[in-house]
Design a protein around this motif. Structure first.
Motif, PDB file in Angstrom:
ATOM      1  N   ARG A 191       0.816  -1.307  -0.136  1.00  0.00           N
ATOM      2  CA  ARG A 191      -0.074   0.128  -0.054  1.00  0.00           C
ATOM      3  C   ARG A 191       0.830   1.178   0.107  1.00  0.00           C
ATOM      4  NH1 ARG A 191      -4.744   0.332   3.009  1.00  0.00           N
ATOM      5  NH2 ARG A 191      -4.447   2.569   2.441  1.00  0.00           N
ATOM      6  N   ILE A 192       1.887   1.150   0.950  1.00  0.00           N
ATOM      7  CA  ILE A 192       2.785   2.443   1.046  1.00  0.00           C
ATOM      8  C   ILE A 192       3.542   2.699  -0.441  1.00  0.00           C
ATOM      9  CG2 ILE A 192       4.651   3.271   2.221  1.00  0.00           C
ATOM     10  CD1 ILE A 192       2.167   2.939   4.164  1.00  0.00           C
ATOM     11  N   MET A 193       4.024   1.440  -0.782  1.00  0.00           N
ATOM     12  CA  MET A 193       4.941   1.666  -2.043  1.00  0.00           C
ATOM     13  C   MET A 193       4.096   2.343  -3.299  1.00  0.00           C
ATOM     14  SD  MET A 193       6.009  -1.721  -4.228  1.00  0.00           S
ATOM     15  CE  MET A 193       4.450  -1.881  -4.726  1.00  0.00           C
ATOM     16  N   ALA A 194       2.815   1.935  -3.237  1.00  0.00           N
ATOM     17  CA  ALA A 194       1.984   2.508  -4.358  1.00  0.00           C
ATOM     18  C   ALA A 194       1.719   4.063  -4.348  1.00  0.00           C
ATOM     19  CB  ALA A 194       0.882   1.784  -4.770  1.00  0.00           C
ATOM     20  N   GLN A 195       1.616   4.389  -3.181  1.00  0.00           N
ATOM     21  CA  GLN A 195       1.397   5.822  -2.601  1.00  0.00           C
ATOM     22  C   GLN A 195       2.511   6.710  -2.868  1.00  0.00           C
ATOM     23  OE1 GLN A 195      -1.960   4.032   0.301  1.00  0.00           O
ATOM     24  NE2 GLN A 195      -1.007   5.913   0.883  1.00  0.00           N
ATOM     25  N   VAL A 196       3.633   6.219  -2.861  1.00  0.00           N
ATOM     26  CA  VAL A 196       4.822   6.984  -3.137  1.00  0.00           C
ATOM     27  C   VAL A 196       4.848   7.809  -4.284  1.00  0.00           C
ATOM     28  CG1 VAL A 196       7.520   6.803  -3.366  1.00  0.00           C
ATOM     29  CG2 VAL A 196       6.572   5.317  -1.575  1.00  0.00           C
ATOM     30  N   VAL A 197       4.131   6.983  -5.577  1.00  0.00           N
ATOM     31  CA  VAL A 197       4.443   7.419  -6.662  1.00  0.00           C
ATOM     32  C   VAL A 197       4.015   8.921  -7.085  1.00  0.00           C
ATOM     33  CG1 VAL A 197       3.587   6.915  -9.056  1.00  0.00           C
ATOM     34  CG2 VAL A 197       4.285   4.922  -7.225  1.00  0.00           C
ATOM     35  N   TYR A 198       2.699   9.138  -6.500  1.00  0.00           N
ATOM     36  CA  TYR A 198       2.006  10.542  -6.629  1.00  0.00           C
ATOM     37  C   TYR A 198       2.787  11.662  -5.937  1.00  0.00           C
ATOM     38  CZ  TYR A 198      -1.260   8.783  -2.736  1.00  0.00           C
ATOM     39  OH  TYR A 198      -1.729   8.267  -1.496  1.00  0.00           O
ATOM     40  N   TYR A 199       3.480  11.177  -5.008  1.00  0.00           N
ATOM     41  CA  TYR A 199       4.431  12.520  -4.628  1.00  0.00           C
ATOM     42  C   TYR A 199       5.531  12.845  -5.604  1.00  0.00           C
ATOM     43  CZ  TYR A 199       2.547  11.841   0.316  1.00  0.00           C
ATOM     44  OH  TYR A 199       1.570  11.859   1.343  1.00  0.00           O
ATOM     45  N   PHE A 200       5.954  11.785  -6.196  1.00  0.00           N
ATOM     46  CA  PHE A 200       6.886  12.112  -7.271  1.00  0.00           C
ATOM     47  C   PHE A 200       6.423  12.834  -8.410  1.00  0.00           C
ATOM     48  CE2 PHE A 200       9.895   9.243  -5.007  1.00  0.00           C
ATOM     49  CZ  PHE A 200      11.088   9.523  -5.661  1.00  0.00           C
ATOM     50  N   TYR A 201       5.221  12.298  -8.788  1.00  0.00           N
ATOM     51  CA  TYR A 201       4.357  12.791  -9.943  1.00  0.00           C
ATOM     52  C   TYR A 201       4.011  14.528  -9.577  1.00  0.00           C
ATOM     53  CZ  TYR A 201       0.806  12.809 -13.716  1.00  0.00           C
ATOM     54  OH  TYR A 201       0.016  12.969 -14.834  1.00  0.00           O
ATOM     55  N   ALA A 202       3.398  14.752  -8.532  1.00  0.00           N
ATOM     56  CA  ALA A 202       3.045  16.039  -8.231  1.00  0.00           C
ATOM     57  C   ALA A 202       4.246  16.999  -8.240  1.00  0.00           C
ATOM     58  CB  ALA A 202       2.264  15.995  -6.930  1.00  0.00           C
ATOM     59  N   ALA A 203       5.459  16.544  -7.599  1.00  0.00           N
ATOM     60  CA  ALA A 203       6.511  17.409  -7.433  1.00  0.00           C
ATOM     61  C   ALA A 203       7.287  17.492  -8.828  1.00  0.00           C
ATOM     62  CB  ALA A 203       7.380  16.645  -6.562  1.00  0.00           C
ATOM     63  N   LEU A 204       7.145  16.435  -9.652  1.00  0.00           N
ATOM     64  CA  LEU A 204       7.786  16.642 -10.946  1.00  0.00           C
ATOM     65  C   LEU A 204       6.810  17.530 -11.667  1.00  0.00           C
ATOM     66  CD1 LEU A 204       8.866  12.861 -11.545  1.00  0.00           C
ATOM     67  CD2 LEU A 204      10.273  14.609 -11.768  1.00  0.00           C
ATOM     68  N   SER A 205       5.740  17.385 -11.555  1.00  0.00           N
ATOM     69  CA  SER A 205       4.870  18.376 -12.165  1.00  0.00           C
ATOM     70  C   SER A 205       5.235  19.985 -11.790  1.00  0.00           C
ATOM     71  CB  SER A 205       3.439  18.419 -12.263  1.00  0.00           C
ATOM     72  OG  SER A 205       3.130  16.966 -12.298  1.00  0.00           O
ATOM     73  N   LEU A 206       5.517  20.191 -10.718  1.00  0.00           N
ATOM     74  CA  LEU A 206       6.115  21.632 -10.117  1.00  0.00           C
ATOM     75  C   LEU A 206       7.525  22.108 -10.184  1.00  0.00           C
ATOM     76  CD1 LEU A 206       3.247  21.555  -7.371  1.00  0.00           C
ATOM     77  CD2 LEU A 206       3.154  22.587  -9.500  1.00  0.00           C
TER      78      LEU A 206
END
Ligand SMILES: Cc1ncc(COP(=O)(O)O)c(C=O)c1O
Ligand SMILES: N[C@@H](CCOP(=O)(O)O)C(=O)O
Length: 466
Positions: A227-242
């Motif tokens: 569960r935790i592993m899959a949720q790490v992804v969207y932090y990268f996704y948001a930060a990369l977009s910004l």
């Protein structure tokens, strides 16, 4: 990659076993022995990736001994293709450096879909390959339950039992679970709180005799590392977009079981330039009291307008405590024993000061939740926050320490799941999406049970004819 227990006594396992095991046999939680780390250049190369492509990059090192590259690609792409927004996790701008990341475009309208759509597919793959049958036992304050049911209902190899606190979830949340009438889906309303449901899950892992050796017991709560592993992804996704990795980004996270924000902490440890992680709580504020006063102490759980966060004992906080105690299982065992005995702990003051450099925290009352929903709708052209997200937005506004760094609040649920707060804010009740519009007419099925381990185990045995 090897995974160790936070309490140091359970066997070291690989990803697949960890995913199938849930709670470690010493009562601890599994965590990677060491984390993969991406360099700035590597992170910069992720910038052009779509969500599923990024997920493959982030998840690959954790699951390398479980899935072939081909299978990983197939499963991850299929997982995120069911989300109803092209960006999967779109960002909405509220102010110059203030953003909301909408994590509610999955099948059950909450962030839990990001991990549970993936976990369901991973479990199916694994159990199919092993030819094993399993019982999934989960506790929910409203959102994990429906996301787990949606993620696992098609798994031939599992029966899923989800416990929610009776009369303490919203009507939409309950119906999203109890109107799924598949033969392998079993909803239970426990006469107690979410903490009681979570305690029953943990007690069942410690005492699996009720399954008589016929089935494996699997956890879908965030005690399961997948569960935790899959949720790490969207932090990268948001930060990369910004602008990451060339720019720092902060996150504000409505927090209950400390799983979602812990994924942000893991993203930072994997190399993402995260400046601040802000914990937002409702009046069940054990985590806020820890970050504000170095006091992690149980109190009476109170119902609020943000029922999914009506949680007192936050499972994943143990994973952070592990790091704060030199990743020493023996030390942590003693800390957790002290917490079990007295209901209260504090940590070494120097460590606490250090952890506060990364973590901020804030608490919202129900009145503040309603005011935040109202305020944001007024200033942002009617934009609706669900009550959990409102807690995150207020926390970001109170705690964020820099005007230069963007702050992203995780929008953890769709407002339609919690109409009461929206109406209290004087706004029109949001309508269920077309594909869910008959939810209130669908027949429901669930069993009310007292908060008792033997009763629960008896019910599972009877249902499965064990
Ligand atoms: C809508 C919503 N927001 C926030 C949370 C808190 O997330 P976590 O438990 O991972 O801290 C939950 C569930 O826990 C939730 O369902
Ligand atoms: N808010 C959750 C509570 C369970 O948390 P989990 O992330 O550990 O599954 C819910 O909605 O059920």
């Amino acid at each position: 990659m090897k995974y160790i227990s936070t309490r140091g006594q359970a066997p070291v396992l690989g990803f697949e076993e960890v995913m199938l095991t849930g709670l470690a046999s010493d009562g601890g939680l599994y965590i990677p022995e060491s984390l993969p780390h991406f360099t700035k250049d590597e992170i910069a190369r992720f910038a052009s990736l779509e969500y599923a492509e990024l997920a493959i990059e982030i998840i690959r090192p954790f699951v390398a001994d479980f899935l072939s590259e081909e299978k990983l690609q197939e499963v991850v792409k299929e997982t995120y293709s069911v989300f109803r927004h092209k960006a999967v996790a779109p960002l909405v701008q509220l102010d110059t450096n203030e953003w909301v990341m909408e994590l509610f475009h999955g099948p059950t309208l909450a962030f839990k879909d990001f991990a549970l759509q993936l976990l369901g597919r991973f479990l199916d793959e694994s159990l199919d390959h092993r030819g094993e049958k399993a019982v999934i036992l989960g506790a929910t304050s409203g959102d994990t339950g429906s996301a787990a049911i949606e993620g696992c209902r098609a798994c031939e190899h599992v029966d899923i039992f989800i416990m929610h606190p009776h009369n303490r979830v919203s009507d939409v949340q309950r119906r999203q679970m109890t109107t799924v009438l598949a033969d392998n889906v079993h909803n239970i309303a426990i006469e107690g709180t979410f903490d009681d449901c979570q305690a029953l899950v943990k007690a069942s892992f410690a005492d699996q005799a009720f399954l008589k050796g016929h089935r494996r017991l699997i956890a879908v709560n965030s005690i399961n590392w997948a569960r935790i592993m899959a949720q790490v992804v969207y932090y990268f996704y948001a930060a990369l977009s910004l602008g990451a990795p060339h720019r720092e980004v902060s996150f504000s996270v409505p927090t209950g079981n400390f799983g979602d924000i812990f994924a942000g902490y893991i993203a930072k440890r994997m190399g993402l330039p995260v400046k601040q992680l802000i914990v937002g709580t409702n009046r069940n504020d054990i985590l806020h009291r820890f970050f504000a006063d170095n006091s992690y102490s149980k109190e009476q759980l109170e119902p609020t307008l943000s029922p999914s966060m009506d949680i007192m004992v936050s499972s994943n906080f143990e994973r952070l405590l592990f790091d704060l105690h030199d990743r020493d299982g023996e030390k942590l065992q003693a800390v957790m024993a002290a917490f079990d005995e007295s209901g209260s702990i504090s940590i070494d003051p120097a460590r606490w000061e250090a952890v506060k450099e990364l973590f901020g925290s804030d608490r919202s009352s129900d009145e503040e939740v309603v005011a935040t929903i109202q305020h944001v709708a007024n200033e942002s052209d009617g934009y609706l926050l669900d009550p959990h997200t409102a807690i995150g937005v207020k926390a970001a506004r109170v705690c964020h320490s820099s005007n230069e760094v963007p702050v992203v609040t995780l929008a953890t649920a769709h407002p339609v799941k919690f109409p009461e707060s929206i109406v209290r804010a004087g706004l029109d009740e949001p309508k269920l999406p077309e594909w869910l519009s008959d939810l209130n007419e669908r027949p429901e099925r669930y069993q009310v049970l007292e908060d008792n381990k033997a009763t629960l185990h008896g019910y599972i045995q009877e249902t499965l004819k064990l």
